[in-house]
Write a protein that holds these residues in place. Structure first.
Motif, PDB file in Angstrom:
ATOM      1  N   ALA A  72       0.827  -1.199   0.000  1.00  0.00           N
ATOM      2  CA  ALA A  72       0.000   0.000   0.000  1.00  0.00           C
ATOM      3  C   ALA A  72       0.864   1.252   0.000  1.00  0.00           C
ATOM      4  CB  ALA A  72      -0.914   0.008   1.227  1.00  0.00           C
ATOM      5  N   ASP A  73       0.299   2.315  -0.514  1.00  0.00           N
ATOM      6  CA  ASP A  73       0.926   3.639  -0.471  1.00  0.00           C
ATOM      7  C   ASP A  73       0.427   4.329   0.796  1.00  0.00           C
ATOM      8  OD1 ASP A  73       1.824   6.216  -0.830  1.00  0.00           O
ATOM      9  OD2 ASP A  73       0.639   6.608  -2.640  1.00  0.00           O
ATOM     10  N   ILE A  74       1.307   4.470   1.786  1.00  0.00           N
ATOM     11  CA  ILE A  74       0.917   5.097   3.045  1.00  0.00           C
ATOM     12  C   ILE A  74       1.515   6.496   3.089  1.00  0.00           C
ATOM     13  CG2 ILE A  74       0.993   4.974   5.559  1.00  0.00           C
ATOM     14  CD1 ILE A  74       1.141   1.959   5.332  1.00  0.00           C
ATOM     15  N   ARG A  75       0.648   7.489   3.117  1.00  0.00           N
ATOM     16  CA  ARG A  75       1.086   8.883   3.081  1.00  0.00           C
ATOM     17  C   ARG A  75       1.000   9.459   4.495  1.00  0.00           C
ATOM     18  NH1 ARG A  75      -1.263  10.935  -2.804  1.00  0.00           N
ATOM     19  NH2 ARG A  75      -0.872   8.942  -3.869  1.00  0.00           N
ATOM     20  N   THR A  76       2.154   9.584   5.131  1.00  0.00           N
ATOM     21  CA  THR A  76       2.222  10.044   6.508  1.00  0.00           C
ATOM     22  C   THR A  76       2.302  11.570   6.578  1.00  0.00           C
ATOM     23  OG1 THR A  76       4.618   9.834   6.545  1.00  0.00           O
ATOM     24  CG2 THR A  76       3.358   7.900   7.210  1.00  0.00           C
ATOM     25  N   SER A  77       2.064  12.096   7.760  1.00  0.00           N
ATOM     26  CA  SER A  77       2.108  13.559   7.999  1.00  0.00           C
ATOM     27  C   SER A  77       1.309  14.315   6.946  1.00  0.00           C
ATOM     28  CB  SER A  77       3.565  14.042   8.011  1.00  0.00           C
ATOM     29  OG  SER A  77       4.308  13.356   8.991  1.00  0.00           O
ATOM     30  N   THR A  78       0.172  13.748   6.590  1.00  0.00           N
ATOM     31  CA  THR A  78      -0.667  14.304   5.526  1.00  0.00           C
ATOM     32  C   THR A  78      -2.069  14.548   6.069  1.00  0.00           C
ATOM     33  OG1 THR A  78       0.587  13.103   3.835  1.00  0.00           O
ATOM     34  CG2 THR A  78      -1.585  13.926   3.205  1.00  0.00           C
ATOM     35  N   THR A  79      -2.520  15.774   5.997  1.00  0.00           N
ATOM     36  CA  THR A  79      -3.852  16.113   6.489  1.00  0.00           C
ATOM     37  C   THR A  79      -4.839  16.216   5.339  1.00  0.00           C
ATOM     38  OG1 THR A  79      -3.293  18.467   6.419  1.00  0.00           O
ATOM     39  CG2 THR A  79      -2.959  17.326   8.515  1.00  0.00           C
ATOM     40  N   VAL A  80      -6.094  15.904   5.631  1.00  0.00           N
ATOM     41  CA  VAL A  80      -7.162  15.977   4.637  1.00  0.00           C
ATOM     42  C   VAL A  80      -7.973  17.235   4.892  1.00  0.00           C
ATOM     43  CG1 VAL A  80      -9.200  14.838   3.691  1.00  0.00           C
ATOM     44  CG2 VAL A  80      -7.251  13.466   4.460  1.00  0.00           C
ATOM     45  N   SER A  81      -8.175  18.030   3.865  1.00  0.00           N
ATOM     46  CA  SER A  81      -8.886  19.301   4.020  1.00  0.00           C
ATOM     47  C   SER A  81     -10.271  19.295   3.396  1.00  0.00           C
ATOM     48  CB  SER A  81      -8.070  20.439   3.406  1.00  0.00           C
ATOM     49  OG  SER A  81      -7.787  20.171   2.035  1.00  0.00           O
ATOM     50  N   ALA A  82     -10.542  18.359   2.491  1.00  0.00           N
ATOM     51  CA  ALA A  82     -11.858  18.338   1.843  1.00  0.00           C
ATOM     52  C   ALA A  82     -12.120  16.968   1.232  1.00  0.00           C
ATOM     53  CB  ALA A  82     -11.942  19.417   0.772  1.00  0.00           C
ATOM     54  N   ILE A  83     -13.415  16.619   1.158  1.00  0.00           N
ATOM     55  CA  ILE A  83     -13.854  15.397   0.489  1.00  0.00           C
ATOM     56  C   ILE A  83     -14.984  15.777  -0.458  1.00  0.00           C
ATOM     57  CG2 ILE A  83     -14.934  13.131   0.757  1.00  0.00           C
ATOM     58  CD1 ILE A  83     -13.697  12.960   3.542  1.00  0.00           C
ATOM     59  N   ASP A  84     -14.858  15.393  -1.721  1.00  0.00           N
ATOM     60  CA  ASP A  84     -15.902  15.628  -2.713  1.00  0.00           C
ATOM     61  C   ASP A  84     -16.460  14.266  -3.122  1.00  0.00           C
ATOM     62  OD1 ASP A  84     -17.443  16.096  -4.999  1.00  0.00           O
ATOM     63  OD2 ASP A  84     -16.185  17.775  -5.647  1.00  0.00           O
ATOM     64  N   THR A  85     -17.623  13.914  -2.565  1.00  0.00           N
ATOM     65  CA  THR A  85     -18.151  12.575  -2.813  1.00  0.00           C
ATOM     66  C   THR A  85     -18.729  12.434  -4.224  1.00  0.00           C
ATOM     67  OG1 THR A  85     -20.294  13.189  -1.844  1.00  0.00           O
ATOM     68  CG2 THR A  85     -18.650  12.194  -0.372  1.00  0.00           C
ATOM     69  N   ALA A  86     -19.058  13.549  -4.861  1.00  0.00           N
ATOM     70  CA  ALA A  86     -19.559  13.487  -6.240  1.00  0.00           C
ATOM     71  C   ALA A  86     -18.403  13.247  -7.210  1.00  0.00           C
ATOM     72  CB  ALA A  86     -20.300  14.770  -6.587  1.00  0.00           C
ATOM     73  N   ALA A  87     -17.312  13.988  -7.011  1.00  0.00           N
ATOM     74  CA  ALA A  87     -16.142  13.830  -7.882  1.00  0.00           C
ATOM     75  C   ALA A  87     -15.266  12.654  -7.448  1.00  0.00           C
ATOM     76  CB  ALA A  87     -15.318  15.106  -7.876  1.00  0.00           C
ATOM     77  N   ARG A  88     -15.526  12.108  -6.248  1.00  0.00           N
ATOM     78  CA  ARG A  88     -14.728  11.018  -5.667  1.00  0.00           C
ATOM     79  C   ARG A  88     -13.263  11.424  -5.540  1.00  0.00           C
ATOM     80  NH1 ARG A  88     -17.164   5.464  -6.099  1.00  0.00           N
ATOM     81  NH2 ARG A  88     -19.322   5.816  -6.719  1.00  0.00           N
ATOM     82  N   THR A  89     -13.071  12.542  -4.844  1.00  0.00           N
ATOM     83  CA  THR A  89     -11.710  13.025  -4.592  1.00  0.00           C
ATOM     84  C   THR A  89     -11.601  13.484  -3.140  1.00  0.00           C
ATOM     85  OG1 THR A  89     -12.246  15.311  -5.222  1.00  0.00           O
ATOM     86  CG2 THR A  89     -11.416  13.848  -6.966  1.00  0.00           C
ATOM     87  N   ILE A  90     -10.362  13.462  -2.631  1.00  0.00           N
ATOM     88  CA  ILE A  90     -10.066  14.100  -1.361  1.00  0.00           C
ATOM     89  C   ILE A  90      -8.896  15.057  -1.586  1.00  0.00           C
ATOM     90  CG2 ILE A  90     -10.855  12.100  -0.035  1.00  0.00           C
ATOM     91  CD1 ILE A  90      -7.930  11.459   0.609  1.00  0.00           C
ATOM     92  N   ASP A  91      -8.954  16.188  -0.943  1.00  0.00           N
ATOM     93  CA  ASP A  91      -7.865  17.162  -1.008  1.00  0.00           C
ATOM     94  C   ASP A  91      -7.019  17.012   0.257  1.00  0.00           C
ATOM     95  OD1 ASP A  91      -8.736  18.139  -3.416  1.00  0.00           O
ATOM     96  OD2 ASP A  91      -9.847  19.814  -2.535  1.00  0.00           O
TER      97      ASP A  91
END
Length: 395
Positions: A72-91
Protein backbone atom coordinates in the motif's frame (compact mmCIF):
# COMPACT_ATOMS: atom_id res chain seq x y z
CA UNK A 1 -7.47 2.37 -11.87
CA UNK A 2 -8.54 4.51 -8.92
CA UNK A 3 -7.41 3.28 -5.53
CA UNK A 4 -9.33 2.42 -2.43
CA UNK A 5 -8.43 5.18 0.04
CA UNK A 6 -8.47 4.80 3.81
CA UNK A 7 -8.16 7.91 5.99
CA UNK A 8 -6.62 6.93 9.29
CA UNK A 9 -3.98 4.39 10.31
CA UNK A 10 -5.20 3.45 13.76
CA UNK A 11 -6.56 0.03 14.59
CA UNK A 12 -9.66 0.62 12.45
CA UNK A 13 -7.83 1.77 9.33
CA UNK A 14 -5.18 -0.92 9.45
CA UNK A 15 -7.76 -3.63 10.18
CA UNK A 16 -9.67 -2.79 7.00
CA UNK A 17 -6.42 -2.69 5.02
CA UNK A 18 -5.21 -6.06 6.32
CA UNK A 19 -8.55 -7.75 5.77
CA UNK A 20 -8.85 -6.30 2.26
CA UNK A 21 -5.39 -7.51 1.33
CA UNK A 22 -6.30 -11.04 2.39
CA UNK A 23 -9.01 -10.91 -0.26
CA UNK A 24 -7.33 -8.82 -2.93
CA UNK A 25 -3.56 -8.70 -3.36
CA UNK A 26 -3.35 -6.27 -6.24
CA UNK A 27 -5.96 -3.48 -6.15
CA UNK A 28 -4.33 -0.11 -5.47
CA UNK A 29 -4.60 0.90 -1.81
CA UNK A 30 -3.76 4.29 -0.31
CA UNK A 31 -3.76 5.13 3.39
CA UNK A 32 -3.60 8.75 4.53
CA UNK A 33 -2.64 9.76 8.05
CA UNK A 34 -1.74 12.99 9.79
CA UNK A 35 0.78 11.22 12.05
CA UNK A 36 3.77 8.97 11.46
CA UNK A 37 1.62 5.96 10.57
CA UNK A 38 3.16 3.46 12.95
CA UNK A 39 1.03 0.49 13.91
CA UNK A 40 0.36 0.18 17.63
CA UNK A 41 -2.40 -0.95 19.95
CA UNK A 42 -4.18 2.11 21.32
CA UNK A 43 -5.53 0.22 24.36
CA UNK A 44 -1.91 -0.31 25.45
CA UNK A 45 -1.51 3.43 26.09
CA UNK A 46 -3.35 3.21 29.40
CA UNK A 47 -1.36 0.31 30.89
CA UNK A 48 2.22 0.90 29.73
CA UNK A 49 3.60 2.97 32.61
CA UNK A 50 3.77 0.09 35.08
CA UNK A 51 5.61 -1.89 32.38
CA UNK A 52 7.97 1.08 31.89
CA UNK A 53 7.41 1.11 28.13
CA UNK A 54 8.15 4.25 26.19
CA UNK A 55 6.27 5.28 23.07
CA UNK A 56 8.62 3.64 20.60
CA UNK A 57 8.40 0.32 22.43
CA UNK A 58 4.64 0.33 21.83
CA UNK A 59 4.99 0.75 18.05
CA UNK A 60 4.87 -2.73 16.56
CA UNK A 61 5.59 -1.76 12.94
CA UNK A 62 6.59 1.48 11.23
CA UNK A 63 4.67 3.00 8.33
CA UNK A 64 7.36 1.74 5.94
CA UNK A 65 6.96 -1.80 7.27
CA UNK A 66 3.17 -1.58 7.03
CA UNK A 67 3.46 -0.24 3.48
CA UNK A 68 5.51 -3.26 2.45
CA UNK A 69 3.28 -5.71 4.31
CA UNK A 70 0.10 -4.30 2.79
CA UNK A 71 1.45 -3.42 -0.66
CA UNK A 72 0.00 0.00 0.00
CA UNK A 73 0.93 3.64 -0.47
CA UNK A 74 0.92 5.10 3.05
CA UNK A 75 1.09 8.88 3.08
CA UNK A 76 2.22 10.04 6.51
CA UNK A 77 2.11 13.56 8.00
CA UNK A 78 -0.67 14.30 5.53
CA UNK A 79 -3.85 16.11 6.49
CA UNK A 80 -7.16 15.98 4.64
CA UNK A 81 -8.89 19.30 4.02
CA UNK A 82 -11.86 18.34 1.84
CA UNK A 83 -13.85 15.40 0.49
CA UNK A 84 -15.90 15.63 -2.71
CA UNK A 85 -18.15 12.58 -2.81
CA UNK A 86 -19.56 13.49 -6.24
CA UNK A 87 -16.14 13.83 -7.88
CA UNK A 88 -14.73 11.02 -5.67
CA UNK A 89 -11.71 13.02 -4.59
CA UNK A 90 -10.07 14.10 -1.36
CA UNK A 91 -7.86 17.16 -1.01
CA UNK A 92 -4.82 16.71 1.19
CA UNK A 93 -1.74 18.67 2.20
CA UNK A 94 0.10 16.47 -0.30
CA UNK A 95 -2.28 17.05 -3.19
CA UNK A 96 -5.58 15.73 -4.52
CA UNK A 97 -6.30 11.99 -4.48
CA UNK A 98 -9.00 10.30 -6.54
CA UNK A 99 -10.69 7.29 -5.05
CA UNK A 100 -12.83 4.37 -6.14
CA UNK A 101 -14.09 3.73 -2.60
CA UNK A 102 -13.31 5.67 0.57
CA UNK A 103 -13.08 4.54 4.19
CA UNK A 104 -13.17 6.97 7.10
CA UNK A 105 -11.30 5.59 10.10
CA UNK A 106 -10.60 8.94 11.73
CA UNK A 107 -11.32 7.96 15.33
CA UNK A 108 -12.37 10.30 18.11
CA UNK A 109 -10.95 13.33 19.85
CA UNK A 110 -10.70 13.93 23.61
CA UNK A 111 -13.48 16.02 25.10
CA UNK A 112 -11.92 19.31 26.18
CA UNK A 113 -13.08 20.72 29.47
CA UNK A 114 -13.63 24.46 29.73
CA UNK A 115 -11.29 24.92 32.67
CA UNK A 116 -10.34 28.30 34.05
CA UNK A 117 -6.98 29.27 35.52
CA UNK A 118 -3.56 30.28 34.31
CA UNK A 119 -2.43 26.65 33.96
CA UNK A 120 -5.46 25.21 32.18
CA UNK A 121 -3.37 24.84 29.02
CA UNK A 122 -1.06 22.44 30.85
CA UNK A 123 -3.79 19.80 31.26
CA UNK A 124 -2.89 16.74 29.19
CA UNK A 125 -4.93 14.03 27.52
CA UNK A 126 -3.70 10.78 25.97
CA UNK A 127 -5.45 9.70 22.79
CA UNK A 128 -2.58 8.57 20.57
CA UNK A 129 1.06 7.56 20.64
CA UNK A 130 2.30 11.16 20.40
CA UNK A 131 0.14 12.14 23.38
CA UNK A 132 1.57 9.22 25.31
CA UNK A 133 5.13 10.29 24.47
CA UNK A 134 4.36 13.81 25.70
CA UNK A 135 2.82 12.45 28.89
CA UNK A 136 5.88 10.29 29.60
CA UNK A 137 8.13 13.28 28.96
CA UNK A 138 6.13 15.34 31.47
CA UNK A 139 6.40 12.54 34.03
CA UNK A 140 10.16 12.39 33.45
CA UNK A 141 10.52 16.14 33.84
CA UNK A 142 8.67 15.92 37.16
CA UNK A 143 10.84 13.09 38.45
CA UNK A 144 12.40 15.39 41.04
CA UNK A 145 9.08 15.01 42.87
CA UNK A 146 8.89 11.73 44.74
CA UNK A 147 6.43 10.33 43.97
CA UNK A 148 5.08 12.30 41.00
CA UNK A 149 1.57 13.51 41.84
CA UNK A 150 -0.95 12.98 39.03
CA UNK A 151 -4.50 14.35 39.20
CA UNK A 152 -6.83 12.49 36.83
CA UNK A 153 -10.08 14.20 35.86
CA UNK A 154 -12.59 11.43 35.20
CA UNK A 155 -13.23 8.05 36.83
CA UNK A 156 -14.52 6.30 33.73
CA UNK A 157 -12.83 3.46 31.87
CA UNK A 158 -9.72 5.35 30.74
CA UNK A 159 -9.36 7.28 33.98
CA UNK A 160 -9.47 4.11 36.06
CA UNK A 161 -7.04 2.28 33.76
CA UNK A 162 -4.55 5.14 33.99
CA UNK A 163 -5.03 5.39 37.76
CA UNK A 164 -4.19 1.71 38.23
CA UNK A 165 -1.27 1.88 35.80
CA UNK A 166 0.27 5.04 37.27
CA UNK A 167 -0.18 3.83 40.83
CA UNK A 168 1.48 0.57 39.84
CA UNK A 169 4.42 2.60 38.52
CA UNK A 170 4.79 4.26 41.92
CA UNK A 171 3.09 7.58 41.27
CA UNK A 172 0.63 9.31 43.62
CA UNK A 173 -2.77 9.46 41.94
CA UNK A 174 -5.91 11.43 42.78
CA UNK A 175 -9.04 10.85 40.68
CA UNK A 176 -11.77 13.52 40.42
CA UNK A 177 -15.30 12.68 39.27
CA UNK A 178 -18.83 14.11 39.70
CA UNK A 179 -20.25 10.65 40.34
CA UNK A 180 -19.91 8.85 43.65
CA UNK A 181 -18.15 5.74 42.39
CA UNK A 182 -15.74 4.76 39.60
CA UNK A 183 -17.11 3.39 36.32
CA UNK A 184 -20.51 4.71 37.34
CA UNK A 185 -21.86 4.63 33.79
CA UNK A 186 -20.67 1.10 33.02
CA UNK A 187 -20.41 -1.15 36.06
CA UNK A 188 -22.76 -2.45 38.73
CA UNK A 189 -22.38 -0.69 42.10
CA UNK A 190 -20.87 -3.81 43.67
CA UNK A 191 -18.15 -3.95 41.03
CA UNK A 192 -17.52 -0.19 41.25
CA UNK A 193 -17.03 -0.57 44.99
CA UNK A 194 -14.67 -3.51 44.47
CA UNK A 195 -12.62 -1.50 41.99
CA UNK A 196 -12.51 1.52 44.29
CA UNK A 197 -11.32 -0.60 47.20
CA UNK A 198 -8.61 -2.22 45.06
CA UNK A 199 -7.38 1.12 43.72
CA UNK A 200 -7.37 2.69 47.17
CA UNK A 201 -5.26 -0.22 48.38
CA UNK A 202 -2.74 0.87 45.76
CA UNK A 203 -2.74 4.39 47.15
CA UNK A 204 -5.18 6.00 44.71
CA UNK A 205 -7.29 8.76 46.26
CA UNK A 206 -10.73 9.77 45.03
CA UNK A 207 -12.59 13.08 45.09
CA UNK A 208 -16.16 12.17 44.21
CA UNK A 209 -19.24 14.36 43.87
CA UNK A 210 -17.39 17.35 42.47
CA UNK A 211 -15.75 18.62 39.30
CA UNK A 212 -12.58 20.47 38.36
CA UNK A 213 -13.23 24.14 37.65
CA UNK A 214 -9.76 25.63 37.26
CA UNK A 215 -6.07 24.78 37.21
CA UNK A 216 -3.61 27.30 38.62
CA UNK A 217 0.19 27.43 38.68
CA UNK A 218 1.42 27.63 42.28
CA UNK A 219 5.19 27.76 42.13
CA UNK A 220 6.48 24.44 40.76
CA UNK A 221 3.14 22.66 41.28
CA UNK A 222 -0.36 22.82 39.87
CA UNK A 223 -3.45 23.46 41.95
CA UNK A 224 -6.69 21.93 40.69
CA UNK A 225 -9.59 23.95 42.04
CA UNK A 226 -12.74 21.88 42.60
CA UNK A 227 -16.36 23.01 42.63
CA UNK A 228 -16.74 22.00 46.30
CA UNK A 229 -14.14 24.59 47.28
CA UNK A 230 -11.27 22.16 47.86
CA UNK A 231 -8.08 21.84 45.83
CA UNK A 232 -5.83 19.03 44.66
CA UNK A 233 -2.10 19.63 44.44
CA UNK A 234 -0.45 17.91 41.49
CA UNK A 235 2.64 17.88 39.32
CA UNK A 236 0.62 16.74 36.30
CA UNK A 237 -3.09 16.93 35.44
CA UNK A 238 -4.56 14.36 33.05
CA UNK A 239 -8.02 14.78 31.56
CA UNK A 240 -9.84 11.49 30.95
CA UNK A 241 -13.44 12.61 30.65
CA UNK A 242 -14.18 10.79 27.43
CA UNK A 243 -13.92 10.96 23.66
CA UNK A 244 -16.09 12.52 20.98
CA UNK A 245 -16.23 11.04 17.43
CA UNK A 246 -14.23 13.14 14.97
CA UNK A 247 -16.87 14.48 12.58
CA UNK A 248 -14.85 17.22 10.90
CA UNK A 249 -14.35 15.45 7.57
CA UNK A 250 -17.87 14.02 7.61
CA UNK A 251 -19.29 17.52 7.93
CA UNK A 252 -17.06 18.77 5.11
CA UNK A 253 -18.30 15.92 2.94
CA UNK A 254 -21.95 16.54 3.83
CA UNK A 255 -22.39 13.08 5.34
CA UNK A 256 -25.22 12.27 7.70
CA UNK A 257 -24.05 12.48 11.30
CA UNK A 258 -25.56 12.18 14.73
CA UNK A 259 -23.29 11.51 17.63
CA UNK A 260 -21.04 9.71 15.12
CA UNK A 261 -20.93 9.24 11.36
CA UNK A 262 -24.15 7.34 10.66
CA UNK A 263 -23.55 4.07 8.80
CA UNK A 264 -25.85 1.32 7.55
CA UNK A 265 -25.58 -2.41 8.22
CA UNK A 266 -22.65 -2.67 5.81
CA UNK A 267 -20.79 0.32 7.23
CA UNK A 268 -21.69 2.62 4.34
CA UNK A 269 -22.33 6.28 5.10
CA UNK A 270 -25.01 8.42 3.47
CA UNK A 271 -22.70 8.80 0.45
CA UNK A 272 -22.22 6.03 -2.09
CA UNK A 273 -18.99 4.05 -1.70
CA UNK A 274 -17.96 5.95 1.42
CA UNK A 275 -17.63 3.85 4.57
CA UNK A 276 -16.82 4.51 8.21
CA UNK A 277 -15.87 2.38 11.21
CA UNK A 278 -14.26 2.56 14.59
CA UNK A 279 -14.57 5.36 17.11
CA UNK A 280 -15.99 7.79 14.54
CA UNK A 281 -18.88 5.59 13.38
CA UNK A 282 -22.43 5.34 14.69
CA UNK A 283 -24.02 1.94 14.14
CA UNK A 284 -27.78 1.47 13.88
CA UNK A 285 -29.25 -1.32 16.00
CA UNK A 286 -32.30 -3.44 15.18
CA UNK A 287 -34.56 -1.21 17.26
CA UNK A 288 -33.51 1.80 15.20
CA UNK A 289 -31.30 3.35 17.89
CA UNK A 290 -27.83 4.57 17.03
CA UNK A 291 -24.74 3.78 19.10
CA UNK A 292 -21.03 4.49 18.97
CA UNK A 293 -18.94 1.44 19.88
CA UNK A 294 -15.37 2.53 20.71
CA UNK A 295 -14.17 -0.99 21.50
CA UNK A 296 -11.91 -3.56 19.87
CA UNK A 297 -14.44 -6.28 18.99
CA UNK A 298 -16.74 -4.00 16.92
CA UNK A 299 -13.71 -2.58 15.10
CA UNK A 300 -12.52 -6.05 14.09
CA UNK A 301 -16.01 -7.16 13.06
CA UNK A 302 -16.68 -4.02 11.04
CA UNK A 303 -13.22 -4.17 9.46
CA UNK A 304 -13.76 -7.67 8.13
CA UNK A 305 -17.22 -6.89 6.74
CA UNK A 306 -16.19 -3.62 5.09
CA UNK A 307 -13.18 -5.31 3.50
CA UNK A 308 -15.45 -7.87 1.85
CA UNK A 309 -17.74 -5.09 0.64
CA UNK A 310 -14.78 -3.17 -0.78
CA UNK A 311 -13.87 -6.31 -2.69
CA UNK A 312 -17.29 -6.48 -4.33
CA UNK A 313 -19.21 -8.71 -1.91
CA UNK A 314 -21.59 -6.58 0.12
CA UNK A 315 -21.41 -7.87 3.70
CA UNK A 316 -23.38 -6.78 6.72
CA UNK A 317 -21.61 -6.09 9.99
CA UNK A 318 -22.69 -8.74 12.47
CA UNK A 319 -22.28 -6.95 15.78
CA UNK A 320 -22.56 -9.62 18.43
CA UNK A 321 -22.44 -8.71 22.13
CA UNK A 322 -18.88 -8.75 23.40
CA UNK A 323 -17.70 -7.89 26.93
CA UNK A 324 -15.48 -4.87 27.42
CA UNK A 325 -12.34 -5.90 29.28
CA UNK A 326 -11.20 -3.21 31.71
CA UNK A 327 -7.41 -3.20 32.08
CA UNK A 328 -7.20 -2.61 35.83
CA UNK A 329 -4.88 -5.40 37.04
CA UNK A 330 -5.66 -4.76 40.69
CA UNK A 331 -9.32 -5.55 39.93
CA UNK A 332 -9.77 -6.85 36.36
CA UNK A 333 -13.27 -6.46 34.99
CA UNK A 334 -15.29 -7.79 32.07
CA UNK A 335 -18.68 -6.21 31.44
CA UNK A 336 -21.50 -5.39 29.12
CA UNK A 337 -23.24 -2.27 30.37
CA UNK A 338 -27.03 -2.08 30.20
CA UNK A 339 -28.45 0.74 28.12
CA UNK A 340 -28.56 3.90 30.27
CA UNK A 341 -32.31 4.46 29.87
CA UNK A 342 -33.06 0.99 31.30
CA UNK A 343 -31.03 1.31 34.50
CA UNK A 344 -33.67 3.12 36.58
CA UNK A 345 -36.33 0.49 35.89
CA UNK A 346 -34.09 -2.58 36.07
CA UNK A 347 -32.28 -4.48 38.80
CA UNK A 348 -28.71 -5.58 39.47
CA UNK A 349 -28.42 -9.05 41.03
CA UNK A 350 -25.12 -9.78 42.77
CA UNK A 351 -23.56 -13.19 43.31
CA UNK A 352 -20.30 -13.65 45.17
CA UNK A 353 -18.55 -17.04 45.33
CA UNK A 354 -15.00 -18.38 45.11
CA UNK A 355 -13.55 -14.85 45.35
CA UNK A 356 -15.46 -13.84 42.23
CA UNK A 357 -18.21 -11.24 42.00
CA UNK A 358 -20.78 -11.66 39.22
CA UNK A 359 -23.43 -9.01 38.63
CA UNK A 360 -26.38 -9.54 36.29
CA UNK A 361 -28.68 -6.74 35.16
CA UNK A 362 -32.33 -7.57 34.47
CA UNK A 363 -34.51 -5.00 32.76
CA UNK A 364 -38.10 -4.19 33.68
CA UNK A 365 -39.27 -7.32 31.84
CA UNK A 366 -36.84 -9.55 33.74
CA UNK A 367 -34.55 -10.02 30.73
CA UNK A 368 -30.78 -10.13 31.23
CA UNK A 369 -29.41 -7.16 29.26
CA UNK A 370 -26.09 -6.51 31.00
CA UNK A 371 -23.53 -8.05 33.27
CA UNK A 372 -20.13 -7.61 34.89
CA UNK A 373 -17.66 -9.85 36.65
CA UNK A 374 -14.34 -9.68 38.46
CA UNK A 375 -12.08 -11.52 38.14
CA UNK A 376 -12.93 -13.04 34.79
CA UNK A 377 -11.90 -15.71 32.35
CA UNK A 378 -13.21 -16.95 29.03
CA UNK A 379 -15.43 -19.58 30.63
CA UNK A 380 -17.39 -17.14 32.82
CA UNK A 381 -17.60 -14.61 29.99
CA UNK A 382 -19.10 -17.20 27.65
CA UNK A 383 -21.55 -18.38 30.31
CA UNK A 384 -22.81 -14.85 30.85
CA UNK A 385 -23.00 -14.15 27.11
CA UNK A 386 -25.16 -17.27 26.80
CA UNK A 387 -27.58 -15.83 29.34
CA UNK A 388 -28.05 -12.50 27.54
CA UNK A 389 -31.57 -11.97 26.31
CA UNK A 390 -33.02 -14.60 28.63
CA UNK A 391 -35.44 -14.04 31.46
CA UNK A 392 -34.29 -14.51 35.03
CA UNK A 393 -36.24 -17.69 35.56
CA UNK A 394 -34.64 -19.38 32.53
CA UNK A 395 -31.11 -17.96 33.05
Amino acid sequence: MKPIVIIGTGMAGYTVAREFRRLNKDAPLVLVTADSGGSYSKPMLSNAFAQNKDAQQLVMQSAAQMSEQLNADIRTSTTVSAIDTAARTIDTSGGRIEYDKLVLAVGAQPIRLELKGDAAQHVLSVNNIDDYAAFRARIASSSNASPVRVAIIGAGLIGCEFADDLAGAGHAVTVIDPNHRPLAALAAPALSEGLQTALQARGVQFRFGTVAEAVHQAGPELQVQLADGSTVAADIVLSAVGLRPDLRLAHLAGLKTNRGIVVDNAGQTSAADVYALGDCAEYTFADGSGHTLPYIAPIMTAGRAIARTLNGERSEIDLKPSPVLIKTPSYPLALIAPLPHTVASGTWCVETADNRTVCRFYDADGVLTGFGTSPHDNAIRQTLLGELGKKAETA
